[in-house]
Scaffold this active site. Sequence first.
Site, PDB file in Angstrom:
ATOM      1  N   HIS A   1       3.212  -4.882   5.680  1.00  0.00           N
ATOM      2  CA  HIS A   1       3.753  -4.571   4.655  1.00  0.00           C
ATOM      3  C   HIS A   1       3.498  -4.717   3.476  1.00  0.00           C
ATOM      4  O   HIS A   1       3.598  -5.860   3.683  1.00  0.00           O
ATOM      5  CB  HIS A   1       5.212  -3.508   5.247  1.00  0.00           C
TER       6      HIS A   1
ATOM      7  N   GLU B   1      -0.636   3.375   3.098  1.00  0.00           N
ATOM      8  CA  GLU B   1       0.356   3.178   2.364  1.00  0.00           C
ATOM      9  C   GLU B   1      -0.059   2.644   0.618  1.00  0.00           C
ATOM     10  O   GLU B   1      -0.273   1.217   0.619  1.00  0.00           O
ATOM     11  CB  GLU B   1       1.628   2.495   2.527  1.00  0.00           C
TER      12      GLU B   1
END
Length: 228
Positions: free
Chosen positions: A99, A154
């Site tokens: 992430h 993302e």
Amino acid sequence: MKKVFIIANWKLNKTRLEAQKWLAEFSNSNIQVPPSKEIVICPSFTLLPEVELGIHSLKDRITIKVGAQDVSKFSEGSYTGEVSAKQIKDFSEVVLVGHSERRKNFSENIETVNQKVRNTLEHGLTPVVCVSQLDEAKGLDLGAKSLKIIVAYEPIFAIGTGIPDTPENADKMAKNIKEILGEIPVLYGGSVSKFNVKNFTAMPHIDGALVGRASLDPHEFIAIIQNA
Ligand code: PGA
């Protein structure tokens, strides 16, 4: 009908009691989910057993799993504070890897991400590898198991800002990621809400959503699942 993944990333939020409350409200909502949708809840490590238990009664009517938010790059041994893929496997089937918040705040580079992906795959877990740009997808070294991963695109500007990418650009990125890595599911993440989720999941190359802030409220998350 394509398969759609809706993944909740709770990040550094929720105590045990708060998780129990979320799970009770989620379960009591009598949520209806078609077989084409798969739900994954990713809480902190401390909450994995609680969430696993809390979703158990839903499993006979909807596809729902628990996932971890991270995994150690090490397998076992003298690494204080780490949690390995083998340990996660006791509770989860899915692990978020790479992430952007980990790349930024914990200096995770592509080697670390690749090691983590290898560890998860070795233990039969599904890594959801988060990438914010195409270089991060190109740097993945997946070997023979390349098709066993999920990627979440993302863009950093969209995470937690309330300003999502456009569905058209996200779809273009998802298409490019599939050209690089093969026909794997590619999700979009970054300010997904109940109002915009369908705009993303309706795109031809996007196979679901990774949801941060909006997943913290069970009713908001249910609306996202329903609208996706
Ligand atoms: P957000 O976070 O939905 O709060 O933008 C998404 C993510 O970081 O996975």
